[in-house]
Design an enzyme around this catalytic site. Structure first.
Site, PDB file in Angstrom:
ATOM      1  N   HIS A   1      -3.197  -0.726  -2.027  1.00 37.87           N
ATOM      2  CA  HIS A   1      -5.037   0.200  -1.825  1.00 37.87           C
ATOM      3  C   HIS A   1      -5.791  -0.268  -2.927  1.00 37.87           C
ATOM      4  O   HIS A   1      -5.216   0.332  -4.207  1.00 37.87           O
ATOM      5  CB  HIS A   1      -4.332   1.460  -1.805  1.00 37.87           C
ATOM      6  CG  HIS A   1      -5.083   2.570  -0.692  1.00 37.87           C
ATOM      7  ND1 HIS A   1      -5.268   2.235   0.489  1.00 37.87           N
ATOM      8  CD2 HIS A   1      -6.309   3.450  -1.281  1.00 37.87           C
ATOM      9  CE1 HIS A   1      -6.113   3.069   0.709  1.00 37.87           C
ATOM     10  NE2 HIS A   1      -6.902   3.730  -0.017  1.00 37.87           N
TER      11      HIS A   1
ATOM     12  N   ASP B   1       0.740  -1.476  -0.397  1.00 38.25           N
ATOM     13  CA  ASP B   1       0.609   0.122  -0.191  1.00 38.25           C
ATOM     14  C   ASP B   1       1.169   1.310  -0.092  1.00 38.25           C
ATOM     15  O   ASP B   1       1.622   1.476   1.204  1.00 38.25           O
ATOM     16  CB  ASP B   1      -0.967   0.236   1.005  1.00 38.25           C
ATOM     17  CG  ASP B   1      -2.342   0.883   1.052  1.00 38.25           C
ATOM     18  OD1 ASP B   1      -2.068   1.632   0.319  1.00 38.25           O
ATOM     19  OD2 ASP B   1      -3.122   1.024   1.319  1.00 38.25           O
TER      20      ASP B   1
END
Length: 232
Positions: free
Chosen positions: A201, A170
């Site tokens: 993400h 992420d």
């Protein structure tokens, strides 16, 4: 197909819209679906519809209503992605968690469904953590929540089940923050953290370029089992 309802604020001085999807039969529980920074867009409505298909009353409140009602943005369109960042930066998270509390109260009192869960994505993942620390929601799930590492001082208040899905690649939550989340939350028996190596993400977005099909199916399966255990 769902419908839009109006929910009174916690203070009772206004109301805000929420997309609601009803199950075919009586609700086995309720799931509040908290949007990403892109509003209650088609992907969020599809997630609500899916939870309704599983037997839950699903409610997706318009988080950005104080700035602009009815925002629907596409993360795959660069200009709209940038616009969504502006809305996120302008969001009042303190007022927003009171809207979550108002939604919980509305579901229990007005809709007559006593057991309420919450699932949030991106910004909504942070709100899911806030719900676990600041409300009496029965169970909550956060996908790739941003900023949780900065709120670990609230973790002692988590007294009901919380599940977090953490993609390890992420770009918005670097490795040191992921480790801080584990260090701060792993000792709490109410918290379960699932790590997803190599995923980024937005991997469980309902549609669009960010979605990773295998990762999304794995995380969503865990979420569904979690709610089945704690909301029924």
């Amino acid at each position: 197909m769902g419908e839009y309802v109006r929910i009174a604020t916690y203070e009772g001085d206004a109301d805000f819209p929420a997309y609601m999807a009803r199950p075919a039969g009586s609700a086995q529980g309720a799931v509040i679906v908290i949007q990403e920074i892109f509003g209650v867009n088609p992907g969020i409505r599809q997630k609500a519809d899916h939870f309704a298909s599983l037997g839950y009353l699903a409610v997706a409140p318009d988080v950005f209503w104080r700035q602009q009602v009815g925002i629907e943005l596409d993360p795959d369109v660069p200009e709209q992605f940038q616009q969504s960042l502006v809305f996120m930066q302008g969001h009042d998270f303190e007022a927003g968690i009171r809207d979550v509390e108002a939604t919980i109260r509305w579901i229990r009192r007005e809709a007559g469904v006593p057991r309420v869960g919450l699932v949030g994505y991106c910004m909504g993942g942070k709100i899911a953590y806030q719900a676990a620390t600041r409300t009496d929601v029965d169970a909550s799930v956060g996908y790739y929540g941003v900023g949780i590492a900065g709120m670990l001082g609230e973790s002692h208040a988590i007294a009901r089940p919380l599940m977090l899905h953490v993609p390890m690649a992420d770009g918005f939550v670097p490795a040191d923050q992921q480790q801080a989340m584990h260090d701060g939350l792993d000792p709490n028996p109410h918290v379960t953290i699932h790590d997803y190596p190599g995923l980024d993400h937005g991997f469980a977005a309902q549609m669009g370029k960010r979605r990773n099909e295998d990762g999304a199916r794995l995380a969503d399966g865990r979420t569904e089992a979690f709610f089945a255990e704690h909301l029924r």
